[in-house]
Motif scaffolding. Structure first.
Motif, PDB file in Angstrom:
ATOM      1  N   VAL A   6     -10.742 -22.828   5.800  1.00 27.05           N
ATOM      2  CA  VAL A   6     -11.518 -23.398   4.696  1.00 27.05           C
ATOM      3  C   VAL A   6     -12.982 -23.501   5.122  1.00 27.05           C
ATOM      4  CG1 VAL A   6     -11.792 -25.406   3.202  1.00 27.05           C
ATOM      5  CG2 VAL A   6      -9.512 -24.706   3.923  1.00 27.05           C
ATOM      6  N   SER A   7     -13.884 -23.031   4.247  1.00 31.58           N
ATOM      7  CA  SER A   7     -15.327 -23.125   4.493  1.00 31.58           C
ATOM      8  C   SER A   7     -15.905 -24.179   3.558  1.00 31.58           C
ATOM      9  CB  SER A   7     -16.000 -21.781   4.227  1.00 31.58           C
ATOM     10  OG  SER A   7     -15.445 -20.783   5.034  1.00 31.58           O
ATOM     11  N   LEU A   8     -16.461 -25.225   4.140  1.00 33.05           N
ATOM     12  CA  LEU A   8     -17.038 -26.312   3.359  1.00 33.05           C
ATOM     13  C   LEU A   8     -18.506 -26.009   3.028  1.00 33.05           C
ATOM     14  CD1 LEU A   8     -15.468 -29.306   5.291  1.00 33.05           C
ATOM     15  CD2 LEU A   8     -14.736 -28.338   3.114  1.00 33.05           C
ATOM     16  N   PRO A   9     -19.065 -26.663   1.989  1.00 37.84           N
ATOM     17  CA  PRO A   9     -20.444 -26.389   1.583  1.00 37.84           C
ATOM     18  C   PRO A   9     -21.493 -26.684   2.659  1.00 37.84           C
ATOM     19  CG  PRO A   9     -19.316 -27.623  -0.132  1.00 37.84           C
ATOM     20  CD  PRO A   9     -18.407 -27.567   1.051  1.00 37.84           C
ATOM     21  N   ASP A  10     -21.197 -27.605   3.589  1.00 38.10           N
ATOM     22  CA  ASP A  10     -22.177 -27.923   4.634  1.00 38.10           C
ATOM     23  C   ASP A  10     -22.168 -26.903   5.767  1.00 38.10           C
ATOM     24  OD1 ASP A  10     -19.813 -28.515   5.923  1.00 38.10           O
ATOM     25  OD2 ASP A  10     -20.307 -30.611   6.340  1.00 38.10           O
ATOM     26  N   THR A  22       6.435 -26.418   1.961  1.00 43.98           N
ATOM     27  CA  THR A  22       5.614 -26.698   0.788  1.00 43.98           C
ATOM     28  C   THR A  22       4.367 -27.441   1.248  1.00 43.98           C
ATOM     29  OG1 THR A  22       7.561 -26.861  -0.639  1.00 43.98           O
ATOM     30  CG2 THR A  22       5.518 -27.824  -1.460  1.00 43.98           C
ATOM     31  N   VAL A  23       3.212 -26.896   0.875  1.00 44.00           N
ATOM     32  CA  VAL A  23       1.930 -27.480   1.268  1.00 44.00           C
ATOM     33  C   VAL A  23       1.157 -27.790  -0.010  1.00 44.00           C
ATOM     34  CG1 VAL A  23      -0.248 -27.094   2.483  1.00 44.00           C
ATOM     35  CG2 VAL A  23       1.881 -26.140   3.393  1.00 44.00           C
ATOM     36  N   THR A  24       0.821 -29.070  -0.184  1.00 45.97           N
ATOM     37  CA  THR A  24      -0.001 -29.449  -1.327  1.00 45.97           C
ATOM     38  C   THR A  24      -1.461 -29.499  -0.885  1.00 45.97           C
ATOM     39  OG1 THR A  24       0.350 -31.787  -0.855  1.00 45.97           O
ATOM     40  CG2 THR A  24       1.813 -30.759  -2.482  1.00 45.97           C
ATOM     41  N   VAL A  25      -2.338 -29.085  -1.808  1.00 46.22           N
ATOM     42  CA  VAL A  25      -3.771 -29.041  -1.525  1.00 46.22           C
ATOM     43  C   VAL A  25      -4.463 -29.941  -2.535  1.00 46.22           C
ATOM     44  CG1 VAL A  25      -5.804 -27.561  -1.374  1.00 46.22           C
ATOM     45  CG2 VAL A  25      -3.559 -26.657  -0.741  1.00 46.22           C
ATOM     46  N   ASN A  31      -2.126 -35.477   0.202  1.00 47.44           N
ATOM     47  CA  ASN A  31      -1.846 -34.039   0.251  1.00 47.44           C
ATOM     48  C   ASN A  31      -1.699 -33.601   1.704  1.00 47.44           C
ATOM     49  OD1 ASN A  31      -2.173 -32.965  -2.605  1.00 47.44           O
ATOM     50  ND2 ASN A  31      -4.031 -34.188  -2.367  1.00 47.44           N
ATOM     51  N   VAL A  32      -0.912 -32.537   1.904  1.00 42.89           N
ATOM     52  CA  VAL A  32      -0.746 -31.997   3.251  1.00 42.89           C
ATOM     53  C   VAL A  32      -2.072 -31.403   3.724  1.00 42.89           C
ATOM     54  CG1 VAL A  32       0.487 -30.300   4.641  1.00 42.89           C
ATOM     55  CG2 VAL A  32       1.700 -31.559   2.850  1.00 42.89           C
ATOM     56  N   MET A  33      -2.745 -30.668   2.833  1.00 45.88           N
ATOM     57  CA  MET A  33      -4.053 -30.085   3.155  1.00 45.88           C
ATOM     58  C   MET A  33      -5.104 -30.831   2.343  1.00 45.88           C
ATOM     59  SD  MET A  33      -4.928 -26.081   3.341  1.00 45.88           S
ATOM     60  CE  MET A  33      -6.284 -25.619   2.321  1.00 45.88           C
ATOM     61  N   HIS A  34      -5.823 -31.705   3.010  1.00 54.08           N
ATOM     62  CA  HIS A  34      -6.799 -32.598   2.381  1.00 54.08           C
ATOM     63  C   HIS A  34      -8.181 -31.938   2.428  1.00 54.08           C
ATOM     64  CE1 HIS A  34      -8.908 -36.312   1.428  1.00 54.08           C
ATOM     65  NE2 HIS A  34      -9.664 -36.109   2.494  1.00 54.08           N
ATOM     66  N   ILE A  35      -8.800 -31.716   1.240  1.00 56.86           N
ATOM     67  CA  ILE A  35     -10.163 -31.186   1.151  1.00 56.86           C
ATOM     68  C   ILE A  35     -10.986 -32.208   0.391  1.00 56.86           C
ATOM     69  CG2 ILE A  35     -11.626 -29.310   0.342  1.00 56.86           C
ATOM     70  CD1 ILE A  35      -9.172 -27.476   0.417  1.00 56.86           C
ATOM     71  N   ASP A  36     -11.898 -32.849   1.087  1.00 59.90           N
ATOM     72  CA  ASP A  36     -12.702 -33.918   0.494  1.00 59.90           C
ATOM     73  C   ASP A  36     -13.960 -33.322  -0.136  1.00 59.90           C
ATOM     74  OD1 ASP A  36     -13.485 -36.433  -0.259  1.00 59.90           O
ATOM     75  OD2 ASP A  36     -14.370 -36.922   1.684  1.00 59.90           O
ATOM     76  N   ASP A  37     -13.819 -32.868  -1.381  1.00 56.23           N
ATOM     77  CA  ASP A  37     -14.948 -32.312  -2.131  1.00 56.23           C
ATOM     78  C   ASP A  37     -14.734 -32.648  -3.603  1.00 56.23           C
ATOM     79  OD1 ASP A  37     -17.368 -30.316  -1.955  1.00 56.23           O
ATOM     80  OD2 ASP A  37     -16.191 -29.682  -3.698  1.00 56.23           O
ATOM     81  N   VAL A  38     -15.820 -32.957  -4.329  1.00 59.69           N
ATOM     82  CA  VAL A  38     -15.693 -33.376  -5.725  1.00 59.69           C
ATOM     83  C   VAL A  38     -15.182 -32.261  -6.631  1.00 59.69           C
ATOM     84  CG1 VAL A  38     -17.429 -35.182  -5.568  1.00 59.69           C
ATOM     85  CG2 VAL A  38     -18.124 -32.878  -6.176  1.00 59.69           C
ATOM     86  N   GLY A  90     -11.695 -24.912  -6.635  1.00 56.86           N
ATOM     87  CA  GLY A  90     -12.922 -25.457  -7.224  1.00 56.86           C
ATOM     88  C   GLY A  90     -14.104 -24.654  -6.732  1.00 56.86           C
ATOM     89  N   LYS A  91     -14.961 -25.284  -5.909  1.00 59.72           N
ATOM     90  CA  LYS A  91     -16.108 -24.581  -5.330  1.00 59.72           C
ATOM     91  C   LYS A  91     -15.939 -24.338  -3.830  1.00 59.72           C
ATOM     92  CE  LYS A  91     -19.464 -26.271  -8.658  1.00 59.72           C
ATOM     93  NZ  LYS A  91     -20.729 -27.005  -8.856  1.00 59.72           N
ATOM     94  N   ILE A  92     -14.756 -24.567  -3.321  1.00 59.65           N
ATOM     95  CA  ILE A  92     -14.490 -24.432  -1.886  1.00 59.65           C
ATOM     96  C   ILE A  92     -13.809 -23.090  -1.624  1.00 59.65           C
ATOM     97  CG2 ILE A  92     -13.291 -25.432   0.088  1.00 59.65           C
ATOM     98  CD1 ILE A  92     -15.584 -27.139  -1.000  1.00 59.65           C
ATOM     99  N   ASP A  93     -14.411 -22.296  -0.741  1.00 58.98           N
ATOM    100  CA  ASP A  93     -13.861 -20.994  -0.371  1.00 58.98           C
ATOM    101  C   ASP A  93     -12.914 -21.132   0.809  1.00 58.98           C
ATOM    102  OD1 ASP A  93     -15.253 -19.470  -2.292  1.00 58.98           O
ATOM    103  OD2 ASP A  93     -17.053 -19.496  -1.051  1.00 58.98           O
ATOM    104  N   ALA A  94     -11.852 -20.331   0.776  1.00 57.79           N
ATOM    105  CA  ALA A  94     -10.877 -20.318   1.861  1.00 57.79           C
ATOM    106  C   ALA A  94     -10.346 -18.897   1.990  1.00 57.79           C
ATOM    107  CB  ALA A  94      -9.741 -21.298   1.575  1.00 57.79           C
ATOM    108  N   SER A  95      -9.745 -18.605   3.135  1.00 60.63           N
ATOM    109  CA  SER A  95      -9.110 -17.296   3.321  1.00 60.63           C
ATOM    110  C   SER A  95      -7.733 -17.508   3.949  1.00 60.63           C
ATOM    111  CB  SER A  95      -9.975 -16.381   4.188  1.00 60.63           C
ATOM    112  OG  SER A  95     -10.177 -16.954   5.454  1.00 60.63           O
ATOM    113  N   TYR A  96      -6.798 -16.683   3.499  1.00 60.93           N
ATOM    114  CA  TYR A  96      -5.413 -16.781   3.951  1.00 60.93           C
ATOM    115  C   TYR A  96      -5.181 -15.709   5.008  1.00 60.93           C
ATOM    116  CZ  TYR A  96      -0.290 -16.492   3.762  1.00 60.93           C
ATOM    117  OH  TYR A  96       1.040 -16.467   4.069  1.00 60.93           O
ATOM    118  N   ALA A  97      -4.571 -16.098   6.111  1.00 61.20           N
ATOM    119  CA  ALA A  97      -4.240 -15.160   7.179  1.00 61.20           C
ATOM    120  C   ALA A  97      -2.749 -15.260   7.474  1.00 61.20           C
ATOM    121  CB  ALA A  97      -5.043 -15.462   8.430  1.00 61.20           C
TER     122      ALA A  97
END
Length: 173
Positions: A6-10, A22-25, A31-38, A90-97
């Motif tokens: 996951v690439s954050l805006p900062d 099962t992974v919730t975002v 959530n299993v994968m917590h992303i703190d972004d509005v 949302g506005k958060i970019d991620a890549s799956y490997a």
């Protein structure tokens, strides 16, 4: 082992190893994968381990949407992930490997260009409408014109007064 980077805006990035079936975002800490972004909903998406060993992504009705590569993932639709897929929460970019090699993907379809030749051509009278810049036109300013006329009249009166002062004869001669 599959993971999501996951690439954050900062500018910071973090990697989440996908070890659960099962992974919730989402934005909330439950959530299993917590992303703190509005732009990430509280319960944004869900990843479920598929039979092939890769995960399947499903949007959970997020406000700002979920994208897999260039396709929007709508609520209730399953999107099987492959190694190298780009995901956007949302506005958060991620890549799956993944350890499984990705299948060959078709090239994106290009939109055809609709070129239509003109049946007749006519030389324009002028090119005033072809310029992207607006022409500078002088505006009439009645107040400025009145000030100029008053200044000219005052200057003529002053010069007349100076001229008369030089023509006056002294009484002592």
């Amino acid at each position: 082992m599959p993971h999501i980077q996951v690439s954050l805006p900062d500018g910071t990035t973090f990697t989440h190893e996908l070890t659960e079936s099962t992974v919730t975002v989402g934005r909330t800490s439950d959530n299993v994968m917590h992303i703190d972004d509005v732009s990430v909903s509280s319960h944004h998406a869900q990843l479920t381990l598929g039979d092939s060993g890769d995960y399947v992504l499903e949007d959970l009705g997020s406000t700002n949407g979920t994208w897999v590569n260039t396709t929007e993932a709508h609520q209730g639709e399953s999107h099987p992930l492959q190694d190298g897929d780009k995901i956007r929460f949302g506005k958060i970019d991620a890549s799956y490997a993944s350890e499984n090699p990705a299948e060959a993907r078709p090239m994106p379809q290009s939109e055809g260009t609709g070129v239509v030749l003109g049946s007749a051509s006519k030389r324009p009278a002028d090119f005033s409408n072809a310029s992207p810049f607006q022409t500078k036109r002088k505006k009439k300013d009645p107040a400025g014109l009145a000030v100029m006329i008053t200044a000219i009249v005052a200057l003529v009166a002053f010069l007349g007064a100076v001229g008369m002062a030089f023509t006056i004869k002294s009484p002592f001669q």
